[in-house]
Every structure is written in C-alpha cells, then in structure tokens.
Design an enzyme around this catalytic site. Structure first.
Site, PDB file in Angstrom:
ATOM      1  NE  ARG A 199      -4.097  -1.729   2.009  1.00  7.82           N
ATOM      2  CZ  ARG A 199      -3.960  -3.146   2.288  1.00  7.82           C
ATOM      3  NH1 ARG A 199      -2.979  -3.757   2.706  1.00  7.82           N
ATOM      4  NH2 ARG A 199      -5.234  -3.862   2.017  1.00  7.82           N
ATOM      5  CB  ILE A 235       5.158 -13.872   3.533  1.00  8.86           C
ATOM      6  CG1 ILE A 235       4.909 -12.854   2.325  1.00  8.86           C
ATOM      7  CG2 ILE A 235       3.744 -14.330   4.056  1.00  8.86           C
ATOM      8  CD1 ILE A 235       4.011 -12.992   1.287  1.00  8.86           C
ATOM      9  CG  HIS A 266      -0.754 -12.745   6.193  1.00  4.71           C
ATOM     10  ND1 HIS A 266      -0.819 -11.607   6.066  1.00  4.71           N
ATOM     11  CD2 HIS A 266      -1.640 -13.069   6.948  1.00  4.71           C
ATOM     12  CE1 HIS A 266      -1.968 -11.168   6.375  1.00  4.71           C
ATOM     13  NE2 HIS A 266      -2.429 -12.032   6.921  1.00  4.71           N
ATOM     14  CB  SER A 295       0.888  -3.115   9.944  1.00  3.19           C
ATOM     15  OG  SER A 295      -0.573  -3.402   9.780  1.00  3.19           O
TER      16      SER A 295
END
Ligand code: NAD
Ligand code: ZN
Length: 253
Positions: A37, A106, A122, A193
């Site tokens: 993002r 990840i 994840h 995040s």
C-alpha cells in the site's frame, strides 16, 4: 526523528513487562522489500481490486498457471538481508524486553535477523507445499525455476503446489497463538502496518478497546491512529527503533 515520540515510547516500554510487537510490510521496505500500500506498492501500480481478485484461493484453484505468472512477477521477493529494524527487535527479545513478534510478513526477515519467537500468520513466500493429503511435500523457491511458464507440480505425486502464503479467502495461520499473545500483552507496538488487513487489524482493535498501551510506528495513516497512546509517523524506522533501544539500555543499566 520524532524525539518527543521516542521519549514517550521509552517511558512506556521501561514500565511494561509484557510487550508484544506486531509488524507489517512497512518494516521490510528499508531492507529492500516493497510493501503493497505504500508509494511503490503493487496496489498503486495495479489497483487493489486486481490484486485481490488474483491473490485469492478461488483464482488459484481455477487458474493456477495465470496465478503463478502473477506470483512470479510480483511475489518473488528480492533476496535481501534483514534491516536495522529487524535486528533491533531481535536484540530487544534477547534482552528479554519483548515477548514475541506477530507478523503479517512472509519474507522471513525477522527469523533471519535472529528473532526466536516469531508468529507468522500469513505464511512464508519461500515455501511451496503439495496439497496432496498423503504427500505434503515442501519445496523451496528454487524448485519453481523448473516451471518457468506454468504452475509447479509435485515431483512425488503430480499435484499443483501451493505457495505457503495465506491467500484472500483462506484462514490465517497460528490464529489462536497470535490472538492470545496480543490480548494478553500489556503493551503493543505496531510497526509498518496500515492495519487494514483482517483479522490481525481486528486483534489490535480489540486490544485497544481494553488497554491503553498501544504504540504505532508507521509512515502514514493507520486505522487505529486515534487509539494509540503514541504514534510515530515518518523518519527512518530502523533509526527510530535503534534510538529507542539505546535510551532503554541507558535506563535499564
Ligand atoms: P500494508 O502494505 O498495508 O502497509 C504497510 C504500511 O507500512 C503502509 O502504511 C506504509 O506507508 C508503511 N510503511 C512503508 N515503509 C515504512 C517504513 N520504512 N517505516 C514505517 N512504515 C512504513 O502492509 P500490511 O498491512 O502488512 O498488509 C499487506 C499484506 O501484504 C500483508 O498481509 C502481508 O502479508 C503482505 N505483504 C508482505 C510483504 C513482506 O513480507 N515484506 C510485502 C508486501 C506485502
Ligand atoms: Zn505431492
């Protein structure tokens, strides 16, 4: 650097005996792994809807070859070393100051930096798992090179391999452990995040309704900025964490 913010964080951490860290893609950008993002993320390049429609378990099951074209192009992370931020968190754990890192990432960089208690919800982009019930063979990322134009298949049973990452439409891994660690924490530090991906964002939200000690270190807006006791926005995150570590060491020695 946000000196006031850092001082506040240090005084909170100095008093807390149960600190858990939650990390997202933003902790790895300084190490060279782009986020989704942020400014160079694939959401900006491709549009969120396109990404969501492909990184999806139904799409994987129905169009594995196309899924893997996309995966190869956007998910084969550059081979990079952990950044300063990862290393400082590992040092904080060694000192006994933080209890665990719960991560959406990840890329395996927390583990590579030496953090021992890492709850990856994840999965891991470097592993590919055979879904065959009696097989479950695991392959490394190099195995993918044998299948440059199609979905990779298991050498033992021929099934199409699935990346060991949680796709949209799938359950996260280590759900109970992650939620229990977060809910039992006295202090939660969220780093990198935007807190938009559930269920992790939900765990943090729930934490923030019961406790006060929520610290957010993120470039840009997050969904829980209003609930944070301290928000540090901007600056180099590795440097910020290093400074927090330095001041805490002085206080505790
Ligand atoms: P996100 O992309 O939603 O948010 C990342 C946030 O970090 C953004 O708000 C961004 O502005 C901020 N940020 C970027 N650089 C930063 C820096 N140097 N310091 C502080 N903040 C910075 O990430 P997310 O919430 O983790 O969700 C994306 C999903 O995609 C995750 O579920 C994750 O599994 C996956 N993903 C993982 C990786 C990785 O493993 N490195 C990379 C991309 C995406
Ligand atoms: Zn198999």
């Amino acid at each position: 650097m946000d000196k006031k913010g850092i001082e506040k964080v240090v005084s909170i951490l100095a008093k807390s005996n149960n600190i858990v860290v939650v990390t997202g893609a933003g902790i790895s950008t300084e190490a060279g792994v782009p986020d989704f993002r942020g400014e160079n993320g694939i959401y900006r390049k491709l549009g969120e809807n396109r990404v969501l429609s492909i990184l999806n378990i139904n799409y994987f099951n129905s169009h594995p070859d196309e899924f893997y074209d996309f995966y190869r192009q956007y998910f084969t992370f550059p081979k990079v070393d952990p950044g300063k931020a990862h290393r400082v968190l590992a040092d904080m754990e060694k000192k006994g100051w933080i209890k665990a890192v719960v991560t959406q990432n990840i890329d395996g960089l927390h583990q590579a930096a030496g953090s021992r208690k890492v709850v990856a919800i994840h999965g891991n982009a470097e592993s590919f798992v055979c879904p065959g019930r009696k097989c479950r063979q695991v392959y490394g990322v190099d195995y993918l090179q044998q299948f440059p134009h199609s979905a990779p298949t298991c050498a033992k049973c021929g099934s199409i391999l699935k990346p060991d990452v949680v796709l949209f439409g799938e359950q996260i891994q280590n759900y109970m452990e992650a939620s229990e660690l977060i809910m039992a924490a006295k202090t939660l530090i969220v780093i990198g995040s935007s807190l938009t991906v559930y269920p992790l964002a939900g765990f943090v939200k729930e934490f923030s309704t019961f406790y006060q000690d929520l610290i957010i270190i993120n470039q840009g807006y997050t969904q829980l900025d209003h609930a944070a006791l301290v928000k540090i926005d901007g600056g180099h995150t590795g440097d910020t964490l290093e400074e927090i570590y330095r001041q805490l060491t002085l206080l505790k020695s």
